[in-house]
Motif scaffolding. Structure first.
Motif, PDB file in Angstrom:
ATOM      1  N   PHE A  31       0.819  -1.195   0.000  1.00 18.31           N
ATOM      2  CA  PHE A  31       0.000   0.000   0.000  1.00 18.31           C
ATOM      3  C   PHE A  31       0.867   1.265   0.000  1.00 18.31           C
ATOM      4  O   PHE A  31       0.840   2.054   0.946  1.00 18.31           O
ATOM      5  CB  PHE A  31      -0.878  -0.078   1.272  1.00 18.31           C
ATOM      6  CG  PHE A  31      -2.201   0.604   1.210  1.00 18.31           C
ATOM      7  CD1 PHE A  31      -3.140   0.292   0.241  1.00 18.31           C
ATOM      8  CD2 PHE A  31      -2.538   1.570   2.162  1.00 18.31           C
ATOM      9  CE1 PHE A  31      -4.373   0.916   0.211  1.00 18.31           C
ATOM     10  CE2 PHE A  31      -3.774   2.198   2.151  1.00 18.31           C
ATOM     11  CZ  PHE A  31      -4.694   1.865   1.164  1.00 18.31           C
ATOM     12  N   PHE A  68      -4.587  -7.827   4.180  1.00 21.91           N
ATOM     13  CA  PHE A  68      -5.324  -6.790   4.898  1.00 21.91           C
ATOM     14  C   PHE A  68      -6.474  -7.368   5.724  1.00 21.91           C
ATOM     15  O   PHE A  68      -6.688  -6.969   6.871  1.00 21.91           O
ATOM     16  CB  PHE A  68      -5.836  -5.729   3.908  1.00 21.91           C
ATOM     17  CG  PHE A  68      -6.523  -4.589   4.600  1.00 21.91           C
ATOM     18  CD1 PHE A  68      -5.782  -3.600   5.222  1.00 21.91           C
ATOM     19  CD2 PHE A  68      -7.910  -4.530   4.673  1.00 21.91           C
ATOM     20  CE1 PHE A  68      -6.404  -2.548   5.897  1.00 21.91           C
ATOM     21  CE2 PHE A  68      -8.543  -3.485   5.342  1.00 21.91           C
ATOM     22  CZ  PHE A  68      -7.787  -2.497   5.953  1.00 21.91           C
ATOM     23  N   ALA A  85      -2.193   0.104   8.758  1.00 19.05           N
ATOM     24  CA  ALA A  85      -2.203  -0.289   7.339  1.00 19.05           C
ATOM     25  C   ALA A  85      -3.134   0.620   6.544  1.00 19.05           C
ATOM     26  O   ALA A  85      -3.956   0.145   5.775  1.00 19.05           O
ATOM     27  CB  ALA A  85      -2.658  -1.744   7.217  1.00 19.05           C
ATOM     28  N   GLY A  86      -3.030   1.923   6.765  1.00 18.57           N
ATOM     29  CA  GLY A  86      -3.954   2.842   6.092  1.00 18.57           C
ATOM     30  C   GLY A  86      -5.382   2.405   6.357  1.00 18.57           C
ATOM     31  O   GLY A  86      -6.225   2.431   5.466  1.00 18.57           O
ATOM     32  N   MET A  87      -5.635   1.986   7.587  1.00 17.35           N
ATOM     33  CA  MET A  87      -6.941   1.374   7.892  1.00 17.35           C
ATOM     34  C   MET A  87      -7.986   2.434   8.230  1.00 17.35           C
ATOM     35  O   MET A  87      -7.781   3.253   9.132  1.00 17.35           O
ATOM     36  CB  MET A  87      -6.793   0.382   9.050  1.00 17.35           C
ATOM     37  CG  MET A  87      -8.052  -0.449   9.251  1.00 17.35           C
ATOM     38  SD  MET A  87      -7.889  -1.596  10.620  1.00 17.35           S
ATOM     39  CE  MET A  87      -7.034  -2.950   9.846  1.00 17.35           C
ATOM     40  N   THR A  88      -9.079   2.381   7.484  1.00 15.64           N
ATOM     41  CA  THR A  88     -10.156   3.346   7.687  1.00 15.64           C
ATOM     42  C   THR A  88     -10.944   3.022   8.958  1.00 15.64           C
ATOM     43  O   THR A  88     -11.241   1.852   9.224  1.00 15.64           O
ATOM     44  CB  THR A  88     -11.107   3.305   6.474  1.00 15.64           C
ATOM     45  OG1 THR A  88     -10.328   3.571   5.308  1.00 15.64           O
ATOM     46  CG2 THR A  88     -12.226   4.317   6.597  1.00 15.64           C
ATOM     47  N   ARG A  93     -15.924  -1.795  12.014  1.00 20.51           N
ATOM     48  CA  ARG A  93     -14.643  -2.144  12.669  1.00 20.51           C
ATOM     49  C   ARG A  93     -14.625  -1.665  14.117  1.00 20.51           C
ATOM     50  O   ARG A  93     -14.033  -2.322  14.980  1.00 20.51           O
ATOM     51  CB  ARG A  93     -13.467  -1.546  11.873  1.00 20.51           C
ATOM     52  CG  ARG A  93     -13.281  -2.217  10.526  1.00 20.51           C
ATOM     53  CD  ARG A  93     -12.224  -1.547   9.686  1.00 20.51           C
ATOM     54  NE  ARG A  93     -12.143  -2.174   8.362  1.00 20.51           N
ATOM     55  CZ  ARG A  93     -11.614  -1.601   7.293  1.00 20.51           C
ATOM     56  NH1 ARG A  93     -11.096  -0.388   7.387  1.00 20.51           N
ATOM     57  NH2 ARG A  93     -11.596  -2.226   6.142  1.00 20.51           N
ATOM     58  N   GLN A 132      -9.332  -5.027  -3.201  1.00 17.61           N
ATOM     59  CA  GLN A 132      -8.647  -5.879  -2.236  1.00 17.61           C
ATOM     60  C   GLN A 132      -9.687  -6.339  -1.211  1.00 17.61           C
ATOM     61  O   GLN A 132     -10.467  -5.513  -0.701  1.00 17.61           O
ATOM     62  CB  GLN A 132      -7.517  -5.128  -1.551  1.00 17.61           C
ATOM     63  CG  GLN A 132      -6.703  -6.050  -0.652  1.00 17.61           C
ATOM     64  CD  GLN A 132      -5.604  -5.318   0.081  1.00 17.61           C
ATOM     65  OE1 GLN A 132      -5.752  -4.164   0.466  1.00 17.61           O
ATOM     66  NE2 GLN A 132      -4.500  -5.992   0.296  1.00 17.61           N
ATOM     67  N   GLY A 134     -11.963  -7.170   1.695  1.00 18.47           N
ATOM     68  CA  GLY A 134     -12.186  -6.632   3.039  1.00 18.47           C
ATOM     69  C   GLY A 134     -11.884  -5.158   3.200  1.00 18.47           C
ATOM     70  O   GLY A 134     -11.976  -4.627   4.301  1.00 18.47           O
ATOM     71  N   THR A 135     -11.537  -4.485   2.101  1.00 21.22           N
ATOM     72  CA  THR A 135     -11.240  -3.052   2.218  1.00 21.22           C
ATOM     73  C   THR A 135     -12.521  -2.239   2.038  1.00 21.22           C
ATOM     74  O   THR A 135     -13.554  -2.760   1.616  1.00 21.22           O
ATOM     75  CB  THR A 135     -10.236  -2.611   1.135  1.00 21.22           C
ATOM     76  OG1 THR A 135     -10.799  -2.953  -0.145  1.00 21.22           O
ATOM     77  CG2 THR A 135      -8.902  -3.294   1.300  1.00 21.22           C
ATOM     78  N   THR A 136     -12.410  -0.960   2.312  1.00 22.28           N
ATOM     79  CA  THR A 136     -13.565  -0.083   2.120  1.00 22.28           C
ATOM     80  C   THR A 136     -13.902   0.035   0.629  1.00 22.28           C
ATOM     81  O   THR A 136     -15.050   0.288   0.280  1.00 22.28           O
ATOM     82  CB  THR A 136     -13.285   1.305   2.732  1.00 22.28           C
ATOM     83  OG1 THR A 136     -11.957   1.706   2.372  1.00 22.28           O
ATOM     84  CG2 THR A 136     -13.409   1.272   4.235  1.00 22.28           C
ATOM     85  N   PHE A 160      -3.140  -5.813  -3.155  1.00 22.64           N
ATOM     86  CA  PHE A 160      -3.221  -4.848  -4.250  1.00 22.64           C
ATOM     87  C   PHE A 160      -2.182  -5.146  -5.321  1.00 22.64           C
ATOM     88  O   PHE A 160      -2.354  -4.769  -6.480  1.00 22.64           O
ATOM     89  CB  PHE A 160      -3.044  -3.414  -3.740  1.00 22.64           C
ATOM     90  CG  PHE A 160      -4.331  -2.820  -3.276  1.00 22.64           C
ATOM     91  CD1 PHE A 160      -5.437  -2.791  -4.116  1.00 22.64           C
ATOM     92  CD2 PHE A 160      -4.460  -2.286  -2.006  1.00 22.64           C
ATOM     93  CE1 PHE A 160      -6.644  -2.252  -3.700  1.00 22.64           C
ATOM     94  CE2 PHE A 160      -5.653  -1.747  -1.568  1.00 22.64           C
ATOM     95  CZ  PHE A 160      -6.745  -1.731  -2.425  1.00 22.64           C
ATOM     96  N   ASP A 178      -8.020   3.212  -2.366  1.00 17.14           N
ATOM     97  CA  ASP A 178      -7.871   4.493  -1.660  1.00 17.14           C
ATOM     98  C   ASP A 178      -7.139   5.523  -2.520  1.00 17.14           C
ATOM     99  O   ASP A 178      -6.119   5.208  -3.154  1.00 17.14           O
ATOM    100  CB  ASP A 178      -7.082   4.294  -0.361  1.00 17.14           C
ATOM    101  CG  ASP A 178      -7.879   3.524   0.676  1.00 17.14           C
ATOM    102  OD1 ASP A 178      -8.710   2.680   0.288  1.00 17.14           O
ATOM    103  OD2 ASP A 178      -7.664   3.763   1.879  1.00 17.14           O
ATOM    104  N   GLU A 201     -13.047   9.110   4.183  1.00 18.81           N
ATOM    105  CA  GLU A 201     -12.535   8.134   5.159  1.00 18.81           C
ATOM    106  C   GLU A 201     -11.402   8.734   5.993  1.00 18.81           C
ATOM    107  O   GLU A 201     -10.685   9.618   5.538  1.00 18.81           O
ATOM    108  CB  GLU A 201     -12.013   6.902   4.399  1.00 18.81           C
ATOM    109  CG  GLU A 201     -13.124   6.230   3.630  1.00 18.81           C
ATOM    110  CD  GLU A 201     -12.652   5.085   2.752  1.00 18.81           C
ATOM    111  OE1 GLU A 201     -11.789   4.307   3.190  1.00 18.81           O
ATOM    112  OE2 GLU A 201     -13.153   4.966   1.627  1.00 18.81           O
ATOM    113  N   TYR A 203      -8.046   7.460   8.427  1.00 17.00           N
ATOM    114  CA  TYR A 203      -7.213   6.328   8.849  1.00 17.00           C
ATOM    115  C   TYR A 203      -6.915   6.423  10.345  1.00 17.00           C
ATOM    116  O   TYR A 203      -6.636   7.516  10.862  1.00 17.00           O
ATOM    117  CB  TYR A 203      -5.864   6.341   8.132  1.00 17.00           C
ATOM    118  CG  TYR A 203      -5.880   6.098   6.636  1.00 17.00           C
ATOM    119  CD1 TYR A 203      -7.036   5.701   5.969  1.00 17.00           C
ATOM    120  CD2 TYR A 203      -4.715   6.242   5.892  1.00 17.00           C
ATOM    121  CE1 TYR A 203      -7.023   5.470   4.602  1.00 17.00           C
ATOM    122  CE2 TYR A 203      -4.696   6.014   4.522  1.00 17.00           C
ATOM    123  CZ  TYR A 203      -5.850   5.636   3.885  1.00 17.00           C
ATOM    124  OH  TYR A 203      -5.820   5.410   2.534  1.00 17.00           O
TER     125      TYR A 203
END
Ligand code: GLN
Length: 241
Positions: A31, A68, A85-88, A93, A132, A134-136, A160, A178, A201, A203
């Motif tokens: 990422f 991810f 991990a650039g997690m929103t 969550r 990817q 499970g990502t937003t 990715f 993203d 979003e 992070y």
């Protein structure tokens, strides 16, 4: 006398090193510029950020790379202590993990292979859109395009890197991901951005639900980095022109 002093200093250094706690950091190193592998090392904005927080708060870190969608299960089962991990930060969550204060904001971009003549309509009909798992981006395409039958097929990738390869090989027509990462890929790979989906979003750094001791260390480190200008330097390092 001098020798005793040297021995004492060495003992002190090793002693404090041994005493300081090591936290296992989970990331998904596909990422850029947040986390990626360069010369066999985990580098990127998030990697520097967590290492700096660790320095400021007096703990050690050990980085573990995983897909991810494994990060939250790994936090829940105690395999990792922190996920970055650039997690929103999303309401879903937040039911299972706790997040630090936000440190970045993003939207979703649509990328296609350069010179492919696709535009935003690549999200409609029989086209193949990669995400990817499970990502937003996955969530947005599933909820807004697949469930509504606007788009027939979504292709989910563990990484990715595989989604990008599939796009460049012509196996899929577009990837939704993203915006900061899409912008980086547009600079370094033969891909173009053909649309922006405003998702607003933020992070955050995640810990297991209820781990307030670790979360306050992370938030304290973040706020120290904000006020000292360290965070701005990090932004310049990875996003500066
Ligand atoms: N921000 C997105 C999410 O949290 C994507 C993160 C990523 O792929 N590393 O779902």
């Amino acid at each position: 006398m001098k020798r005793i002093f040297v021995i004492l200093v060495i003992l002190l250094i090793f002693g404090s090193f041994a005493l300081s706690k090591t936290y296992i950091i989970g990331t998904s190193a596909d990422f850029p510029p947040f986390e990626y592998v360069d010369n066999g090392k985990y580098v990127g904005f998030d990697m520097d950020l967590i290492r700096s927080i660790a320095n400021l708060e007096g703990f050690q870190v050990e980085i573990r790379d995983m897909s991810f969608d494994s990060l939250i299960p790994a936090l829940k089962s105690g395999i990792i202590d922190i996920a970055i991990a650039g997690m929103t930060i999303t309401p879903e969550r937040l039911k299972v993990v706790d997040f630090s204060t936000p440190y970045w904001s993003a939207d979703q971009d649509v990328i296609v292979k350069k010179n492919s003549n696709y535009n935003l309509t690549v999200l409609f009909g029989n086209h193949k859109v990669g995400v990817q798992t499970g990502t937003t981006g996955d969530l947005w395409v599933s909820d807004n395009l697949i469930k509504t039958n606007i788009l027939k097929s979504i292709v989910r990738y563990e990484s990715f890197i595989y989604a990008l390869q599939a796009l460049l090989n012509g196996e899929i027509d577009a990837v939704v991901l993203d915006s900061p990462v899409a912008e980086r890929f547009a600079q370094t790979q033969p891909v173009s951005i053909v649309g922006i989906i405003i998702t607003n979003e933020n992070y955050g750094i995640a810990v297991n639900k209820g781990n307030s001791e670790l979360l306050s260390k992370i938030n304290d480190g973040l706020s120290k980095m904000r006020s000292s200008g360290q965070l701005t330097s990090l932004v310049d390092k990875y996003f500066g022109k």
